[in-house]
Design an enzyme around this catalytic site. Structure first.
Site, short mmCIF file in Angstrom:
data_model
loop_
_atom_site.label_atom_id
_atom_site.label_comp_id
_atom_site.label_asym_id
_atom_site.label_seq_id
_atom_site.Cartn_x
_atom_site.Cartn_y
_atom_site.Cartn_z
N HIS A 23 42.24 35.59 35.13
CA HIS A 23 41.89 34.25 34.68
C HIS A 23 43.08 33.53 34.06
O HIS A 23 43.96 34.13 33.46
CB HIS A 23 40.73 34.30 33.68
N ASP A 24 43.10 32.22 34.25
CA ASP A 24 44.08 31.33 33.61
C ASP A 24 45.51 31.57 34.08
O ASP A 24 46.46 31.20 33.39
CB ASP A 24 44.01 31.45 32.09
N GLY A 31 45.34 38.22 32.77
CA GLY A 31 45.06 36.84 32.44
C GLY A 31 46.23 36.13 31.79
O GLY A 31 47.11 36.74 31.18
#
Length: 265
Positions: free
Chosen positions: A120-121, A138
């Site tokens: 994520h991100d 992430g």
């Protein structure tokens, strides 16, 4: 528009021209597939996900499901994958989170080989290659033309500069400079990615200046901050060197992947 009868395309999904969706695929209601996207079979694309034109996805890729972050609370974050990417078997990619950018982005012409993971991100540049079982945690930022060898891993919040090479089974636990070459279970900097520079048609003069700057940056004398300023003065106007210096400065106090003691050049 060839869609196999066993595939599920939820109402609301946006499909471009010439999209192909193979057997047992599942496309979520908020997914957007660009022109010419091809899903071989058993591919799942979920969430607020956009896949760029002509990207190809192979069996058991799972793209856009909720992040592997225990703090995630269902926020409507996004995942965007660029054009002409190759996503092989078992690849996973997650959208962003409220604790990060609320988005994950992957550039154009990237290749993700079997079982690679993008957390994520993350922000992934253009023309990157992630070999089998590459693990990107992430909040990671990866520049253009980065190659990650099989089984390599990048710790959360780390940055990997453009044109860098991460060796197989290497763990990146600190920022890796642009053009750098790293290897080791807890990676150390082994030099510059000379093979990659030659393949991308950097001139002999450019490579020579990068090598001189590298030796000066990682010499044993003085502090890194002092060496950065010295190199900035000596190599002013040389774009590739300035890119490395900007990367180091932008990292602030973040740890930097360094050479082994006694192996500065």
């Amino acid at each position: 528009m060839p869609i196999h009868p066993t595939a599920i395309v939820e109402d609301g999904a946006k499909l471009g021209a010439d999209v192909e969706i193979g057997p047992f695929c599942h496309i979520g209601a908020n997914v957007e597939l660009g022109d010419g996207v091809k899903l071989k079979s058993h591919v799942v694309v979920a969430g607020l996900t956009k896949i760029g034109p002509r990207t190809r996805l192979f069996p058991f890729a799972s793209i856009g499901h909720e992040p592997q972050d225990l703090k995630y609370r269902g926020e409507e974050s996004t995942l965007t994958v660029g054009a002409d990417c190759l996503i092989r078997e078992g690849v996973t990619m997650n959208p962003g989170t409220a604790g990060g950018r609320m988005l994950t982005t992957v550039g154009d012409r990237c290749a993700f080989l079997a079982n690679a993971h993008v957390g994520h991100d993350c922000i992934i540049g253009d023309d990157c290659i992630f070999s089998n079982n590459t693990m990107i945690a992430g909040h990671v930022t990866i520049g253009d033309f980065v190659i990650c060898g099989g089984g390599s891993a990048v710790v959360q919040f780390a940055r990997v500069g453009a044109h860098a090479f991460v060796g197989g089974m290497t763990g990146i636990a600190a920022d890796l400079i642009p053009f750098g070459h790293a290897f080791g279970s807890r990676a150390f900097l082994t030099g510059l990615n000379l093979i990659g520079l030659k393949r991308r048609n950097f001139t002999r003069e450019q490579i020579h200046e990068l090598r001189r700057a590298y030796r000066a940056l990682f010499a044993p004398e003085g502090t890194l901050k002092e060496r950065v300023e010295d190199v900035a003065e000596e190599f002013a106007g040389i774009r590739e060197v300035e890119e490395i210096l900007a990367f180091i400065r932008e990292g602030g106090d973040k740890a930097l992947c360094m050479p082994e003691a006694g192996k500065e050049s």
